[in-house]
Design an enzyme around this catalytic site. Structure first.
Site, PDB file in Angstrom:
ATOM      1  N   LEU A 161      10.146  10.758  25.469  1.00  0.00           N
ATOM      2  CA  LEU A 161       9.470   9.610  24.881  1.00  0.00           C
ATOM      3  C   LEU A 161       8.686   8.821  25.922  1.00  0.00           C
ATOM      4  O   LEU A 161       9.158   8.598  27.029  1.00  0.00           O
ATOM      5  CB  LEU A 161      10.490   8.667  24.220  1.00  0.00           C
ATOM      6  CG  LEU A 161      11.410   9.266  23.163  1.00  0.00           C
ATOM      7  CD1 LEU A 161      12.170   8.149  22.463  1.00  0.00           C
ATOM      8  CD2 LEU A 161      10.618  10.089  22.151  1.00  0.00           C
ATOM      9  N   GLU A 163       7.229   5.096  26.446  1.00  0.00           N
ATOM     10  CA  GLU A 163       7.304   3.751  25.882  1.00  0.00           C
ATOM     11  C   GLU A 163       5.917   3.343  25.400  1.00  0.00           C
ATOM     12  O   GLU A 163       4.920   3.529  26.074  1.00  0.00           O
ATOM     13  CB  GLU A 163       7.846   2.766  26.910  1.00  0.00           C
ATOM     14  CG  GLU A 163       9.321   3.014  27.222  1.00  0.00           C
ATOM     15  CD  GLU A 163       9.970   1.846  27.925  1.00  0.00           C
ATOM     16  OE1 GLU A 163       9.619   0.686  27.635  1.00  0.00           O
ATOM     17  OE2 GLU A 163      10.853   2.100  28.769  1.00  0.00           O
ATOM     18  N   LEU A 261      -4.088   9.725  37.179  1.00  0.00           N
ATOM     19  CA  LEU A 261      -4.822   9.641  38.444  1.00  0.00           C
ATOM     20  C   LEU A 261      -5.506   8.284  38.606  1.00  0.00           C
ATOM     21  O   LEU A 261      -6.548   8.198  39.250  1.00  0.00           O
ATOM     22  CB  LEU A 261      -5.874  10.766  38.539  1.00  0.00           C
ATOM     23  CG  LEU A 261      -5.352  12.159  38.859  1.00  0.00           C
ATOM     24  CD1 LEU A 261      -6.507  13.146  38.980  1.00  0.00           C
ATOM     25  CD2 LEU A 261      -4.523  12.176  40.136  1.00  0.00           C
ATOM     26  N   GLY A 264      -3.061   2.384  41.721  1.00  0.00           N
ATOM     27  CA  GLY A 264      -2.671   1.003  41.452  1.00  0.00           C
ATOM     28  C   GLY A 264      -1.374   0.645  42.144  1.00  0.00           C
ATOM     29  O   GLY A 264      -1.043   1.201  43.196  1.00  0.00           O
ATOM     30  N   CYS A 271      12.902   4.817  33.623  1.00  0.00           N
ATOM     31  CA  CYS A 271      13.010   6.279  33.675  1.00  0.00           C
ATOM     32  C   CYS A 271      12.585   6.874  35.018  1.00  0.00           C
ATOM     33  O   CYS A 271      13.413   7.390  35.762  1.00  0.00           O
ATOM     34  CB  CYS A 271      12.201   6.909  32.551  1.00  0.00           C
ATOM     35  SG  CYS A 271      12.919   6.637  30.918  1.00  0.00           S
ATOM     36  N   LYS A 274      14.571   5.823  38.476  1.00  0.00           N
ATOM     37  CA  LYS A 274      15.987   6.222  38.542  1.00  0.00           C
ATOM     38  C   LYS A 274      16.148   7.730  38.359  1.00  0.00           C
ATOM     39  O   LYS A 274      17.066   8.333  38.924  1.00  0.00           O
ATOM     40  CB  LYS A 274      16.825   5.432  37.537  1.00  0.00           C
ATOM     41  CG  LYS A 274      16.535   5.655  36.064  1.00  0.00           C
ATOM     42  CD  LYS A 274      17.535   6.556  35.399  1.00  0.00           C
ATOM     43  CE  LYS A 274      17.317   6.657  33.895  1.00  0.00           C
ATOM     44  NZ  LYS A 274      18.171   7.697  33.274  1.00  0.00           N
ATOM     45  N   ARG A 342      12.058  -3.635  33.383  1.00  0.00           N
ATOM     46  CA  ARG A 342      12.930  -2.993  34.362  1.00  0.00           C
ATOM     47  C   ARG A 342      12.103  -2.386  35.495  1.00  0.00           C
ATOM     48  O   ARG A 342      11.176  -1.637  35.266  1.00  0.00           O
ATOM     49  CB  ARG A 342      13.773  -1.892  33.694  1.00  0.00           C
ATOM     50  CG  ARG A 342      14.848  -2.416  32.764  1.00  0.00           C
ATOM     51  CD  ARG A 342      15.574  -1.277  32.079  1.00  0.00           C
ATOM     52  NE  ARG A 342      14.702  -0.537  31.167  1.00  0.00           N
ATOM     53  CZ  ARG A 342      15.057   0.575  30.525  1.00  0.00           C
ATOM     54  NH1 ARG A 342      16.258   1.075  30.699  1.00  0.00           N
ATOM     55  NH2 ARG A 342      14.218   1.170  29.715  1.00  0.00           N
TER      56      ARG A 342
END
Length: 447
Positions: A161, A163, A261, A264, A271, A274, A342
């Site tokens: 998935l 977000e 690409l 930034g 995800c 971690k 997060r």
């Protein structure tokens, strides 16, 4: 007889999966151990912002007027075991505190709570992102604790998935990976995913270790691609090159592609960071740590981008202290179309500048509440125009569409100085400069 599905864990992944399974026509029972979460879901509400998810929930949750009633929620493990033919485990696997390894305690608890109630044939399907080797161990746990014995079978079906696109990715996935040990398990998963398979979604059948490795490998590759272009941004800063043009040029090579690409301030969220750290930790446990040493530098490049944004801001303000400087930050979430803060690069940059004496004001379309909880000492505004009022510099740190569509002329009337630093290379320099702004982006010193 139609399959009945349960979803264990109703966080971001579980709530989305449960609603999507109901949309595909299945009777679904979701379980969580947090009463407040269950009560919220029973009202058709979600504790997170994910486009389309609340509408999908309200379309199917039992008790809501006009809903199909195919989706219910409970806290009763025995009810879940009795109800379901296929049980999806969708609980969190966060990074362990003070370690790179992932915390498997929630997954282990889900299996040890469910298994003793499985009295007949059942398929338990892991969707959580776990270290390779976990499925084999959990299969033994399942067979050992379930009264059904080996008739309580395990499969591993990793989630992919994104977000902001989770509903689409669940209903119309770009691939389905099934780690199985029997024809029965494969048949059941093909039945669950019959609709997307009929649409042409590839179905990849693997063993357990491969299924576990697919998710961490995919995330590691994406992280590598993002950090690669950010490393090129560092080279462009040093040499006077333009990383946006460089990315455009190499992106035309179909072996490389244009996605991921955009240089930034790097990746964040719950995800990628971690997962690559847990992957490194597991490689070390398996004696294959040298195979993934490159991921340590990927992680380092990514984290370095945040500090470089802080220094770019300092130099743009004259190279001295941040004391007394008013800094507006557009963006708090780690990516647009989410309220997830997060490991957010945007908030990290804002926090660093604040700790160095800057007067920082943050605005984000959806992440304000979560940002306030995480960084209560920062200033917050209810709109972009309020955030930039009196600012000496404006930092664009999350590429929300709202920010790309801002009128630079209107914002220019509110700031102290028309200086914008684009930490996502997503704004149109010509438009901002035409409105009298000094525009600067990472990896584009002369652009």
């Amino acid at each position: 007889m139609a399959l009945k599905i349960t979803v264990i864990g109703t966080g971001y992944l579980g709530a989305t999966h449960a609603a999507a399974m109901a949309e595909l026509g299945f009777e679904v029972l979701g379980l969580d151990v947090v009463p407040e979460k269950i009560e919220m879901l029973q009202r058709g509400e979600v504790p997170i912002y994910e486009p389309g998810l609340e509408d999908l929930l309200r379309k199917h949750v039992a008790g809501i007027e006009g809903a199909s009633g195919r989706l219910r929620f409970t806290m009763d493990w025995a009810e879940v075991a009795e109800f379901g033919d296929v049980h999806f485990v969708c609980v969190n696997t966060p990074q362990k505190h003070g370690e790179y390894a992932c915390d498997m305690s929630y997954v282990d608890a889900a299996f040890t709570s469910l298994a003793p109630h499985l009295k007949g044939p059942a398929l338990v399907v892991g969707k959580s992102t776990v270290p390779v080797g976990s499925a084999d161990r959990l299969a033994r746990t399942l067979a050992g604790l379930a009264p059904a014995g080996e008739d309580a079978e395990l499969a591993w079906n990793p989630e992919f998935l994104r977000e902001g696109l989770a509903v689409k990715d669940t209903l119309h996935p770009d691939r389905i990976v099934a780690g199985v040990r029997s024809e029965r398990a494969e048949k059941l998963l093909r039945e669950v995913y019959a609709t997307p398979l009929a649409e042409g979604t590839p179905f990849v059948v693997t063993d357990f270790p491969t299924a576990e490795l697919v998710k961490t490998s995919a995330n590691s590759f994406l992280a590598t691609k993002i950090s690669f272009i950010n490393a090129m941004a560092e080279m462009c800063e040093a040499s006077g090159g333009d990383v946006a043009k460089l990315a455009e040029a190499i992106g035309y090579d179909d072996r490389i592609g244009k996605k991921f690409l955009r240089a930034g301030i790097g990746f964040g969220g719950g995800c990628l960071p971690k997962d690559i750290r847990a992957f490194m930790a597991r490689a070390g446990e398996l004696g294959a740590d040298q195979a993934l040493t490159f991921l340590r530098e990927i992680d380092s490049i990514n984290m370095r981008q945040r500090g470089q944004m802080v220094e770019l801001t300092r130099q743009a303000l004259g190279g001295g202290s941040f004391l007394g400087k008013r800094v507006a930050v557009l963006g708090a979430t780690f990516k647009p179309d989410s309220d997830d803060v997060r490991d957010s690069p945007a908030l990290n940059v804002a926090g660093q500048i604040h700790l160095q004496g800057g007067q920082v004001t943050v605005y984000d379309p959806k992440g304000m509440e979560n940002a306030r909880r995480l960084f209560p000492t920062l200033g917050y505004a209810d709109s972009a125009i309020e955030a930039v009022r009196g600012a000496d510099v404006v930092l664009h740190l999350t590429e929300w569409r709202e920010f790309r569509e801002l009128d630079p002329a209107v914002l220019g009337g509110a700031v102290s100085r028309r200086l914008v630093l684009d930490g996502r290379n997503a704004l149109d320099p010509a438009v901002w400069r035409a409105a009298g702004w000094t525009y600067r982006a990472m990896g584009r010193p002369a652009a």
